[in-house]
Design a protein around this motif. Sequence first.
Motif, PDB file in Angstrom:
ATOM      1  N   LYS A 178       0.832  -1.206   0.000  1.00  0.00           N
ATOM      2  CA  LYS A 178       0.000   0.000   0.000  1.00  0.00           C
ATOM      3  C   LYS A 178       0.866   1.256   0.000  1.00  0.00           C
ATOM      4  CE  LYS A 178      -3.830   2.110   2.554  1.00  0.00           C
ATOM      5  NZ  LYS A 178      -4.761   1.942   3.693  1.00  0.00           N
ATOM      6  N   LYS A 179       1.927   1.252   0.793  1.00  0.00           N
ATOM      7  CA  LYS A 179       2.861   2.381   0.816  1.00  0.00           C
ATOM      8  C   LYS A 179       3.540   2.545  -0.542  1.00  0.00           C
ATOM      9  CE  LYS A 179       3.952   2.104   5.755  1.00  0.00           C
ATOM     10  NZ  LYS A 179       5.034   1.827   6.748  1.00  0.00           N
ATOM     11  N   TYR A 180       3.861   1.416  -1.148  1.00  0.00           N
ATOM     12  CA  TYR A 180       4.490   1.450  -2.472  1.00  0.00           C
ATOM     13  C   TYR A 180       3.582   2.129  -3.488  1.00  0.00           C
ATOM     14  CZ  TYR A 180       5.855  -0.351  -7.068  1.00  0.00           C
ATOM     15  OH  TYR A 180       6.172  -0.457  -8.392  1.00  0.00           O
ATOM     16  N   GLU A 181       2.295   1.763  -3.475  1.00  0.00           N
ATOM     17  CA  GLU A 181       1.343   2.345  -4.422  1.00  0.00           C
ATOM     18  C   GLU A 181       1.137   3.837  -4.153  1.00  0.00           C
ATOM     19  OE1 GLU A 181      -0.165   1.179  -7.103  1.00  0.00           O
ATOM     20  OE2 GLU A 181       0.882  -0.726  -6.962  1.00  0.00           O
ATOM     21  N   MET A 182       1.081   4.213  -2.891  1.00  0.00           N
ATOM     22  CA  MET A 182       0.907   5.628  -2.563  1.00  0.00           C
ATOM     23  C   MET A 182       2.135   6.434  -2.964  1.00  0.00           C
ATOM     24  SD  MET A 182      -1.282   5.829   1.007  1.00  0.00           S
ATOM     25  CE  MET A 182      -0.180   4.814   2.006  1.00  0.00           C
ATOM     26  N   MET A 183       3.309   5.875  -2.761  1.00  0.00           N
ATOM     27  CA  MET A 183       4.529   6.564  -3.171  1.00  0.00           C
ATOM     28  C   MET A 183       4.587   6.715  -4.684  1.00  0.00           C
ATOM     29  SD  MET A 183       7.312   8.127  -2.566  1.00  0.00           S
ATOM     30  CE  MET A 183       7.788   7.842  -0.849  1.00  0.00           C
ATOM     31  N   LYS A 184       4.158   5.694  -5.395  1.00  0.00           N
ATOM     32  CA  LYS A 184       4.154   5.746  -6.853  1.00  0.00           C
ATOM     33  C   LYS A 184       3.224   6.864  -7.347  1.00  0.00           C
ATOM     34  CE  LYS A 184       2.404   2.284  -9.217  1.00  0.00           C
ATOM     35  NZ  LYS A 184       2.241   0.960  -9.891  1.00  0.00           N
ATOM     36  N   GLU A 185       2.041   6.952  -6.744  1.00  0.00           N
ATOM     37  CA  GLU A 185       1.098   7.999  -7.124  1.00  0.00           C
ATOM     38  C   GLU A 185       1.602   9.381  -6.708  1.00  0.00           C
ATOM     39  OE1 GLU A 185      -2.307   9.937  -8.591  1.00  0.00           O
ATOM     40  OE2 GLU A 185      -1.340   8.012  -9.030  1.00  0.00           O
ATOM     41  N   PHE A 341      -6.535   0.956  -3.968  1.00  0.00           N
ATOM     42  CA  PHE A 341      -5.582   0.612  -2.914  1.00  0.00           C
ATOM     43  C   PHE A 341      -5.659   1.558  -1.715  1.00  0.00           C
ATOM     44  CE2 PHE A 341      -3.190  -0.629  -6.907  1.00  0.00           C
ATOM     45  CZ  PHE A 341      -3.598  -1.947  -6.844  1.00  0.00           C
ATOM     46  N   PHE A 342      -6.033   2.806  -1.974  1.00  0.00           N
ATOM     47  CA  PHE A 342      -6.044   3.804  -0.899  1.00  0.00           C
ATOM     48  C   PHE A 342      -7.009   4.927  -1.263  1.00  0.00           C
ATOM     49  CE2 PHE A 342      -2.569   4.474  -3.890  1.00  0.00           C
ATOM     50  CZ  PHE A 342      -2.847   5.745  -4.373  1.00  0.00           C
TER      51      PHE A 342
END
Length: 433
Positions: A178-185, A341-342
């Motif tokens: 989830k952190k990975y996806e938020m960082m990517k966005e 994801f978030f």
Amino acid sequence: MRWRTILLRYYFFLVTCLLTALEAVPIDIDKTKVKHTQPVESAKIEAPDTGLYYDEYLKQVIDVLETDNHFREKLQKADIEEIKSGRLSKELDLVSHRVRTKLDELKRQEVARLRMLIKAKLDSHQDTGIDHHALLKQFDHLNHLNPEKFESTDLDMLIKAATSDLEHYDKTRHEEFKKYEMMKEHERREYLKTLNEEKRKEEESKFEEMKKKHENHPKVNHPGSKDQLKEVWEETDGLDPNDFDPKTFFKLHDVNSDGFLDEQELEALFTKELEKVYDPKNEEDDMVEMEEERLRMREHVMNEVDANKDRLVTLEEFLKATEKKEFLEPDGWETLDQQQFFTEEELKAYENLISLQENELKKKADELQKQKEELQRQHDQLEAQKLEYHQAVQQMEQKKLQQEIPPSGPGGELKFQPHLFTFLSHISPVGLC
């Protein structure tokens, strides 16, 4: 890059069962019909990394314990609850002296390793007065009160610590994803801010195009369903789909023939489904997301099939699952591209956290820069003092040489000195003799 491969672990079986060797019931399989079948060697299969910080210690303890026939026999008869409760640990008192000696040695090595880690961490913070005994309390996989001997308490603590850590491991991995996806966005949005309006529209259009391209994939079968397993049976095993047999399928994919399908063996069954959605050659396909999808599939099957929740699937559990309605008529499977994801609120909270961390890092960087400048100033000051001292020494050496060497003429002869002649003229001839 497959972000999860470094996190493959022993699984609950290696913690609770300590590599018990259970003989599989032989069945007739026509191996000539199975494509790419590799014979499983009788040699011990190397277990993957658990991802635990005490992984090597755990492996070594397991390897030593399984060499004791008495302990191994007790282990094969023990159930999951007996192992998890710590009752089996009492059997450690009956193992051979050789095994106990080896376990003592392993514990001393582990304690020494932990102390080195503690010292290195504290040294990096320029801390002094280290109390290793107190700091060892933070490690709950061994008894720090007796660092010299491996006791039943140590085995009990090791089993409970590993069990607890592995049970929470999937949750941690989901949080990291989830952190990975938020960082990517976050990085995507920050990049858009640096572009002019025209370029920003082009990037947004490209992003949406790649997103649609990724979502355009064949139907993904429900993990663990008959359709999904038959596809593996046909395309991976090379067998006739009309001859599909759950019992034969189980034996084919119990790679190490231990009588269980563990989490690693289960995850291997989903490769064909994942290949429908993800291709490492495609820019729009994220391999990190593929591994998260694999994890979700494995968790789903485990929840449906693993009746006693020991993170292993027995043949009996597998066959019972094939009798359920969900096996024959499953619901559709939602892939990650169909999920959010978030939320925006979670993303904003994460961005605020990143901002705080960046400010803290900047503050530390500024402090380090000031320390560097101060050290450079002190260095320059010392260099100046060193140069001044060196020059003073040279001047003293030159004066000394001038006082010791008499003056001479151009041809090397002694130069006439009036004050010396006056002095000699006052000396009597007798004195000169």
